[in-house]
Design a protein around this motif. Structure first.
Motif, PDB file in Angstrom:
ATOM      1  N   MET A   1      25.311  29.869 -48.306  1.00 30.33           N
ATOM      2  CA  MET A   1      24.694  29.944 -46.984  1.00 30.33           C
ATOM      3  C   MET A   1      25.725  30.451 -45.985  1.00 30.33           C
ATOM      4  O   MET A   1      26.915  30.146 -46.090  1.00 30.33           O
ATOM      5  N   GLU A   2      25.269  31.208 -44.997  1.00 30.98           N
ATOM      6  CA  GLU A   2      26.190  31.735 -43.981  1.00 30.98           C
ATOM      7  C   GLU A   2      26.040  30.958 -42.670  1.00 30.98           C
ATOM      8  O   GLU A   2      24.956  30.564 -42.277  1.00 30.98           O
ATOM      9  N   HIS A   3      27.214  30.735 -42.012  1.00 30.44           N
ATOM     10  CA  HIS A   3      27.224  30.062 -40.712  1.00 30.44           C
ATOM     11  C   HIS A   3      26.598  31.004 -39.689  1.00 30.44           C
ATOM     12  O   HIS A   3      27.073  32.107 -39.460  1.00 30.44           O
ATOM     13  N   PHE A   4      25.514  30.519 -39.076  1.00 29.11           N
ATOM     14  CA  PHE A   4      24.726  31.379 -38.201  1.00 29.11           C
ATOM     15  C   PHE A   4      25.134  31.170 -36.734  1.00 29.11           C
ATOM     16  O   PHE A   4      25.490  32.110 -36.031  1.00 29.11           O
ATOM     17  N   ARG A   5      25.114  29.938 -36.271  1.00 29.81           N
ATOM     18  CA  ARG A   5      25.499  29.591 -34.901  1.00 29.81           C
ATOM     19  C   ARG A   5      25.640  28.084 -34.803  1.00 29.81           C
ATOM     20  O   ARG A   5      25.577  27.380 -35.824  1.00 29.81           O
ATOM     21  N   GLN A   6      25.851  27.570 -33.595  1.00 30.58           N
ATOM     22  CA  GLN A   6      25.928  26.127 -33.381  1.00 30.58           C
ATOM     23  C   GLN A   6      24.633  25.639 -32.736  1.00 30.58           C
ATOM     24  O   GLN A   6      23.921  26.395 -32.081  1.00 30.58           O
ATOM     25  N   PHE A   7      24.371  24.345 -32.914  1.00 35.66           N
ATOM     26  CA  PHE A   7      23.100  23.804 -32.442  1.00 35.66           C
ATOM     27  C   PHE A   7      22.948  23.965 -30.928  1.00 35.66           C
ATOM     28  O   PHE A   7      21.832  24.195 -30.442  1.00 35.66           O
ATOM     29  N   LYS A   8      24.044  23.872 -30.169  1.00 33.07           N
ATOM     30  CA  LYS A   8      23.943  23.980 -28.709  1.00 33.07           C
ATOM     31  C   LYS A   8      23.448  25.363 -28.281  1.00 33.07           C
ATOM     32  O   LYS A   8      22.986  25.537 -27.151  1.00 33.07           O
ATOM     33  N   GLU A   9      23.523  26.322 -29.185  1.00 34.61           N
ATOM     34  CA  GLU A   9      23.091  27.681 -28.867  1.00 34.61           C
ATOM     35  C   GLU A   9      21.620  27.906 -29.189  1.00 34.61           C
ATOM     36  O   GLU A   9      21.082  28.987 -28.956  1.00 34.61           O
ATOM     37  N   THR A  10      20.981  26.897 -29.753  1.00 31.29           N
ATOM     38  CA  THR A  10      19.556  27.033 -30.074  1.00 31.29           C
ATOM     39  C   THR A  10      18.717  26.437 -28.951  1.00 31.29           C
ATOM     40  O   THR A  10      19.219  25.705 -28.092  1.00 31.29           O
ATOM     41  N   ASN A  11      17.444  26.722 -28.949  1.00 35.86           N
ATOM     42  CA  ASN A  11      16.528  26.119 -27.971  1.00 35.86           C
ATOM     43  C   ASN A  11      15.529  25.202 -28.658  1.00 35.86           C
ATOM     44  O   ASN A  11      14.428  24.984 -28.169  1.00 35.86           O
ATOM     45  N   PHE A  12      15.935  24.666 -29.812  1.00 39.79           N
ATOM     46  CA  PHE A  12      15.058  23.799 -30.581  1.00 39.79           C
ATOM     47  C   PHE A  12      14.926  22.451 -29.888  1.00 39.79           C
ATOM     48  O   PHE A  12      15.916  21.856 -29.460  1.00 39.79           O
ATOM     49  N   LYS A  13      13.710  21.956 -29.751  1.00 41.17           N
ATOM     50  CA  LYS A  13      13.463  20.686 -29.069  1.00 41.17           C
ATOM     51  C   LYS A  13      13.669  19.515 -30.031  1.00 41.17           C
ATOM     52  O   LYS A  13      13.150  19.508 -31.140  1.00 41.17           O
ATOM     53  N   LEU A  14      14.422  18.500 -29.559  1.00 39.83           N
ATOM     54  CA  LEU A  14      14.662  17.327 -30.396  1.00 39.83           C
ATOM     55  C   LEU A  14      13.369  16.610 -30.761  1.00 39.83           C
ATOM     56  O   LEU A  14      13.241  16.028 -31.833  1.00 39.83           O
ATOM     57  N   ALA A  15      12.391  16.648 -29.867  1.00 39.11           N
ATOM     58  CA  ALA A  15      11.116  15.969 -30.122  1.00 39.11           C
ATOM     59  C   ALA A  15      10.363  16.582 -31.290  1.00 39.11           C
ATOM     60  O   ALA A  15       9.438  15.961 -31.836  1.00 39.11           O
ATOM     61  N   ASP A  16      10.743  17.811 -31.698  1.00 43.27           N
ATOM     62  CA  ASP A  16      10.102  18.466 -32.832  1.00 43.27           C
ATOM     63  C   ASP A  16      10.767  18.113 -34.154  1.00 43.27           C
ATOM     64  O   ASP A  16      10.332  18.584 -35.213  1.00 43.27           O
ATOM     65  N   ILE A  17      11.821  17.313 -34.098  1.00 45.19           N
ATOM     66  CA  ILE A  17      12.551  16.908 -35.299  1.00 45.19           C
ATOM     67  C   ILE A  17      12.182  15.471 -35.652  1.00 45.19           C
ATOM     68  O   ILE A  17      12.218  14.578 -34.804  1.00 45.19           O
ATOM     69  N   GLU A  18      11.808  15.235 -36.910  1.00 52.61           N
ATOM     70  CA  GLU A  18      11.347  13.916 -37.348  1.00 52.61           C
ATOM     71  C   GLU A  18      12.299  12.794 -36.962  1.00 52.61           C
ATOM     72  O   GLU A  18      11.884  11.749 -36.464  1.00 52.61           O
ATOM     73  N   LEU A  19      13.582  13.004 -37.182  1.00 51.72           N
ATOM     74  CA  LEU A  19      14.567  11.946 -36.959  1.00 51.72           C
ATOM     75  C   LEU A  19      14.700  11.559 -35.490  1.00 51.72           C
ATOM     76  O   LEU A  19      15.161  10.459 -35.173  1.00 51.72           O
ATOM     77  N   PHE A  20      14.308  12.456 -34.585  1.00 53.39           N
ATOM     78  CA  PHE A  20      14.561  12.229 -33.164  1.00 53.39           C
ATOM     79  C   PHE A  20      13.283  12.100 -32.338  1.00 53.39           C
ATOM     80  O   PHE A  20      13.307  12.202 -31.115  1.00 53.39           O
ATOM     81  N   ARG A  21      12.167  11.863 -33.006  1.00 47.36           N
ATOM     82  CA  ARG A  21      10.901  11.726 -32.289  1.00 47.36           C
ATOM     83  C   ARG A  21      10.776  10.342 -31.652  1.00 47.36           C
ATOM     84  O   ARG A  21      11.361   9.361 -32.117  1.00 47.36           O
ATOM     85  N   ASN A  22       9.991  10.294 -30.571  1.00 45.86           N
ATOM     86  CA  ASN A  22       9.672   9.029 -29.884  1.00 45.86           C
ATOM     87  C   ASN A  22      10.913   8.309 -29.369  1.00 45.86           C
ATOM     88  O   ASN A  22      10.995   7.075 -29.383  1.00 45.86           O
ATOM     89  N   LEU A  23      11.886   9.100 -28.912  1.00 45.83           N
ATOM     90  CA  LEU A  23      13.106   8.524 -28.341  1.00 45.83           C
ATOM     91  C   LEU A  23      13.149   8.796 -26.842  1.00 45.83           C
ATOM     92  O   LEU A  23      12.535   9.740 -26.340  1.00 45.83           O
ATOM     93  N   SER A  24      13.902   7.984 -26.140  1.00 44.32           N
ATOM     94  CA  SER A  24      14.010   8.142 -24.686  1.00 44.32           C
ATOM     95  C   SER A  24      14.860   9.354 -24.334  1.00 44.32           C
ATOM     96  O   SER A  24      15.602   9.882 -25.167  1.00 44.32           O
ATOM     97  N   ALA A  25      14.757   9.771 -23.059  1.00 45.52           N
ATOM     98  CA  ALA A  25      15.561  10.907 -22.584  1.00 45.52           C
ATOM     99  C   ALA A  25      17.053  10.621 -22.708  1.00 45.52           C
ATOM    100  O   ALA A  25      17.850  11.509 -23.048  1.00 45.52           O
ATOM    101  N   ASP A  26      17.457   9.368 -22.432  1.00 45.55           N
ATOM    102  CA  ASP A  26      18.869   9.003 -22.559  1.00 45.55           C
ATOM    103  C   ASP A  26      19.355   9.167 -23.992  1.00 45.55           C
ATOM    104  O   ASP A  26      20.472   9.654 -24.229  1.00 45.55           O
ATOM    105  N   GLN A  27      18.521   8.748 -24.931  1.00 45.00           N
ATOM    106  CA  GLN A  27      18.905   8.892 -26.341  1.00 45.00           C
ATOM    107  C   GLN A  27      18.975  10.362 -26.738  1.00 45.00           C
ATOM    108  O   GLN A  27      19.853  10.769 -27.504  1.00 45.00           O
TER     109      GLN A  27
END
Length: 326
Positions: free
Chosen positions: A1-27
């Motif tokens: 696999m090739e290193h593409f970029r870092q997560f901070k450079e993406t616009n992926f929403k945490l709420a769309d990720i199973e592990l991070f759903r239903n969490l507060s804004a602070d979290q």
């Protein structure tokens, strides 16, 4: 696999990720801070993401594309895989928790982007966010239930095929493999409990000439008719098997010779009078059977009692067939 970029450079929403759903804004802010420097990899279709030698200590979150649990990286195998993972799901959580290699192979079905969270970062998230820990536990619970369901299904399928392999395809009786597997246990049980066991060996008379004259299709019908008579004439505790060719064997547990003789005579008479062929215009003869009976003697094994019943069968043939001999 090739290193593409870092997560901070993406616009992926945490709420769309199973592990991070239903969490507060602070979290979410806490999680973003931990994930900022985590790398995003590009996996090409067919490329292995996780196996026993690859991806140890990393949890991968699928940002784009999909992965599959597979035994082969061929396109057809990947696309037809039963277990697939899609955007927002994760893989490799077990290897992160126990720091061991992944037991299965997971590969990219399509070109995919994967966020890699190393073990140290993942443990920080678990320690600092109850929500992440809860979501991870729910995910693991779901995976365990799914794995158990698959195991149960495989066991059921395995038992189905095991049972199928023990049944004679033509007559529906147990087959020789069943007899070889089960008879020793029945013999041991009879000896251990000092109970009587009887064996009936049955052979259709002049069956080779019958096949030569009328053909194997009608011969098969005759075998099926005889097997049906046998099956219908036994108790639930009795067993019947096709021994080979036109020979069939009946095992009667807890049955003395006198009672077994009644069963054998009944089978002989019913086979003699059964209607084998439905087309009366053909004018085919009824089948008959020669039957040998033996009871288990002290110290005998399965081979010995079968040999005794077989010897009795030949005495029935020598006396004119269509009868029972001891």
């Amino acid at each position: 696999m090739e290193h593409f970029r870092q997560f901070k450079e993406t616009n992926f929403k945490l709420a769309d990720i199973e592990l991070f759903r239903n969490l507060s804004a602070d979290q979410h802010d806490l999680i973003k801070a931990h994930l900022a420097q985590c790398p995003v990899y590009r996996a090409h279709a067919g490329e292995v993401v996780l196996d026993s030698n690859n991806g140890v200590g990393n949890l991968y979150i699928i940002l784009r594309g999909n992965l599959a649990l597979t035994s082969s990286t061929s396109r057809r195998q990947l696309e037809g895989a039963t277990t697939q993972y899609f955007a927002g799901e994760c893989v490799g959580e077990i290897s992160v928790l126990d720091d061991e290699g992944h037991l299965s192979t997971i590969a990219a079905v399509t070109d995919s982007e994967l966020l890699a969270i190393d073990s140290a970062t993942m443990w920080k998230l678990i320690d600092e966010s109850n929500g992440v820990a809860r979501n991870l536990l729910q995910l693991l619970s779901f995976r365990i239930r799914a794995a158990n369901a698959q195991l149960r299904n495989r066991q059921k399928v395995g038992e189905f095929y095991r049972q199928l392999s023990m049944v004679d395809g033509l007559t529906g009786l147990n087959n020789r493999s069943w007899l070889n597997t089960q008879l020793p246990g029945l013999i041991d049980s009879a000896h251990a409990t000092a109970s009587e066991l009887s064996v009936i060996m049955l052979d259709l008379d002049h069956f080779k000439q019958f096949n030569d004259r009328f053909g194997h299709v009608l011969g098969d019908e005759a075998l099926q008719a005889a097997a049906k008579v046998i099956s219908n004439g036994l108790r639930p505790s009795d067993f019947a098997a096709r021994y080979g060719g036109e020979e069939m064997i009946v095992i009667l547990p807890n049955t003395p010779k006198e009672s077994a003789l009644i069963v054998a005579e009944r089978l002989c008479e019913r086979i003699r009078h059964t209607k084998v062929f439905q087309n009366d215009a053909i004018g085919l003869p009824h089948i008959t059977a020669s039957i040998g009976l033996a009871s288990l003697a002290e110290g005998q094994d399965g081979l010995a009692v079968i040999a005794a019943s077989d010897a009795a069968l030949y005495r029935a043939k020598e006396r004119g067939r269509n009868q029972v001999a001891l």
